[in-house]
Design an enzyme around this catalytic site. Structure first.
Site, PDB file in Angstrom:
ATOM      1  N   ASP A 110       3.205  20.077  -1.693  1.00 41.17           N
ATOM      2  CA  ASP A 110       2.598  18.646  -1.675  1.00 41.17           C
ATOM      3  C   ASP A 110       3.504  18.080  -2.855  1.00 41.17           C
ATOM      4  O   ASP A 110       2.777  17.968  -3.870  1.00 41.17           O
ATOM      5  CB  ASP A 110       1.015  19.064  -1.762  1.00 41.17           C
ATOM      6  CG  ASP A 110       0.241  18.568  -2.452  1.00 41.17           C
ATOM      7  OD1 ASP A 110       0.618  16.864  -2.120  1.00 41.17           O
ATOM      8  OD2 ASP A 110      -0.762  18.931  -3.392  1.00 41.17           O
ATOM      9  N   ASN A 137      11.944  12.581   3.804  1.00 38.42           N
ATOM     10  CA  ASN A 137      10.621  11.429   4.999  1.00 38.42           C
ATOM     11  C   ASN A 137       9.689  11.139   3.834  1.00 38.42           C
ATOM     12  O   ASN A 137       9.307  10.424   4.411  1.00 38.42           O
ATOM     13  CB  ASN A 137      10.939  11.941   6.090  1.00 38.42           C
ATOM     14  CG  ASN A 137       9.752  11.138   6.703  1.00 38.42           C
ATOM     15  OD1 ASN A 137       9.944  10.084   7.743  1.00 38.42           O
ATOM     16  ND2 ASN A 137       8.594  12.353   7.270  1.00 38.42           N
ATOM     17  N   TYR A 237       1.318   0.795  -2.054  1.00 36.80           N
ATOM     18  CA  TYR A 237       3.014   1.366  -1.331  1.00 36.80           C
ATOM     19  C   TYR A 237       3.605   0.198  -0.967  1.00 36.80           C
ATOM     20  O   TYR A 237       5.090   0.641  -1.058  1.00 36.80           O
ATOM     21  CB  TYR A 237       1.583   0.401  -0.021  1.00 36.80           C
ATOM     22  CG  TYR A 237       2.789   1.951   1.122  1.00 36.80           C
ATOM     23  CD1 TYR A 237       2.987   2.810   1.440  1.00 36.80           C
ATOM     24  CD2 TYR A 237       3.044   0.369   1.692  1.00 36.80           C
ATOM     25  CE1 TYR A 237       3.870   3.211   2.175  1.00 36.80           C
ATOM     26  CE2 TYR A 237       4.987   1.632   3.471  1.00 36.80           C
ATOM     27  CZ  TYR A 237       4.925   2.628   3.419  1.00 36.80           C
ATOM     28  OH  TYR A 237       5.300   2.848   4.315  1.00 36.80           O
ATOM     29  N   LYS A 241       7.676   1.590  -2.808  1.00 40.55           N
ATOM     30  CA  LYS A 241       8.557   2.097  -1.804  1.00 40.55           C
ATOM     31  C   LYS A 241      10.110   0.930  -2.435  1.00 40.55           C
ATOM     32  O   LYS A 241      10.908   0.973  -2.243  1.00 40.55           O
ATOM     33  CB  LYS A 241       8.947   0.316  -0.487  1.00 40.55           C
ATOM     34  CG  LYS A 241       7.651   1.856   0.508  1.00 40.55           C
ATOM     35  CD  LYS A 241       8.396   3.672   0.294  1.00 40.55           C
ATOM     36  CE  LYS A 241       7.084   4.287   1.254  1.00 40.55           C
ATOM     37  NZ  LYS A 241       8.165   5.211   1.618  1.00 40.55           N
TER      38      LYS A 241
END
EC number: 1.1.1.-
Length: 359
Positions: A110, A137, A237, A241
């Site tokens: 997790d 991933n 987000y 990234k």
């Protein structure tokens, strides 16, 4: 005004880079999805026989498809690092049924919990697991204002912090002698680590990046602990990234300098018709008209995991081809951010009991 728009359309139209019409921009990205992304063919006679492969986030979407395609290459052991262990057990049964001589192991992971990352790696170590390939991933997107038990935005923790922390903890399991491959087959040389970023990394920058000689009043990681500095879910987000891509670049550079034979590849599958974004009629319509298939996305992951050649180390693969990161990432501010980020992650790793990285 944009709150009614479904993802990923909202992410595109609210991007500060909306009017960037270079290949980095969101509009060229959207146009590319249907016309590019066919992965280069895998190496002839490619085999993962006798190899141990780890895939995180493998219970659905692109991660599951990548696990299926990697299973067809015949690894000795395929480990699924997943949050939903019961669902993964069903996938394990399907993969072992469809792939002769394949052993699948399910391990709970997790990424919203650093303790879970510790337990996951401890379990691998206790079982004397040596990894040949780690495909990290697992990702997450939601309009979510929670803070995790570790004190971070879930978007940041899953998409960057826990993934980078897991990477550092896995390095000792990757830096070992690879097993011999069967005669007449080709096996990717040396251990490999694949970090999955997003083209959204190019649609953001990072505020107030100081010069190396300046003192920073707020550490990079702490930006994602304070609700006043988090920003929107889309920006969180994209920034997570961006940080993951910079972390991968710096890691590859340092591994080379340390003469470590682990190959690091940074990749993106593009926008695929999966359940990554919240479901809805408009989202399904966008997927139908613009998205790549999960089979395409999975194949791009497999290419990143198996492509030969020294030039693949440290590369960012977009549409299966090495390309540069965003202009910000490659520019002076991005390089400062990359250096600062590594220093913070090294300190973070050691504060959690990790050994000095020596890189």
């Amino acid at each position: 005004m944009t709150g009614f728009l479904p993802e990923p359309l909202r992410m595109l139209v609210t991007s500060p880079a909306l009017l960037d019409f270079t290949s980095d921009g969101p509009l060229p990205y959207a146009l590319r999805q249907k016309f590019t992304g066919k992965p280069p063919p895998v190496t002839s006679n490619l085999s993962l026989a006798s190899q141990t492969v780890l895939v995180t986030g493998a219970t659905s979407g692109v991660g599951l498809e990548a696990a299926r395609q990697l299973a067809q290459l015949g690894p000795r052991l395929l480990i699924l690092g997943v949050r939903n262990a019961s669902k993964a057990e069903q996938i394990k049964s399907e993969l072992e049924r469809d792939t002769p001589n394949l052993t699948v192991q399910v391990a709970e992971l997790d990424l919203e919990s650093l303790l879970s990352v510790d337990r996951f790696v401890d379990e691998l170590s206790a079982n004397s697991i040596r990894l040949d390939l780690a495909l990290l991933n697992a990702g997450f997107f939601a309009h979510d204002d929670r803070i995790t038990d570790d004190g971070y935005s879930p978007l940041f923790q899953v998409n960057f912090l826990s993934t980078a922390y897991l990477t550092l903890k896995l390095l000792p399991l990757l830096h070992t002698t690879a097993p011999p491959h069967p005669p007449g087959t080709t096996t990717p040389p040396g251990p490999r680590l694949v970090l999955v970023t997003s083209e959204a990394h190019a649609w953001t920058t990072f505020p107030d990046v100081p010069r190396p000689t300046e003192n920073r009043t707020q550490p990079i990681l702490s930006v994602f602990q304070d609700k006043n500095t988090l920003g929107s879910a889309d920006d969180q987000y994209a920034r997570a990234k961006l940080l993951l891509a910079l972390f991968g670049k710096e890691l590859s550079r340092r591994l080379t300098a340390a003469e470590n034979d682990t190959t690091v590849v940074i990749t993106t599958p593009g926008f695929c018709a999966s359940n990554f974004f919240p479901d809805g009629m408009m989202t399904r319509l966008i997927q139908l008209t613009s998205a790549r298939s999960v089979q395409q996305g999975g194949a791009l992951h497999v290419f990143a995991a198996t492509a030969p050649g020294p030039e693949i180390h440290g590369a960012y693969l977009r549409d299966g081809k090495p390309t540069g990161l965003s202009k910000f990432a490659q520019g002076p501010q991005g390089q400062i951010l990359q250096e600062r980020l590594w220093g913070e992650m090294e300190e973070f790793f050691m504060q959690r009991g990790g050994s000095p990285l020596g890189m």
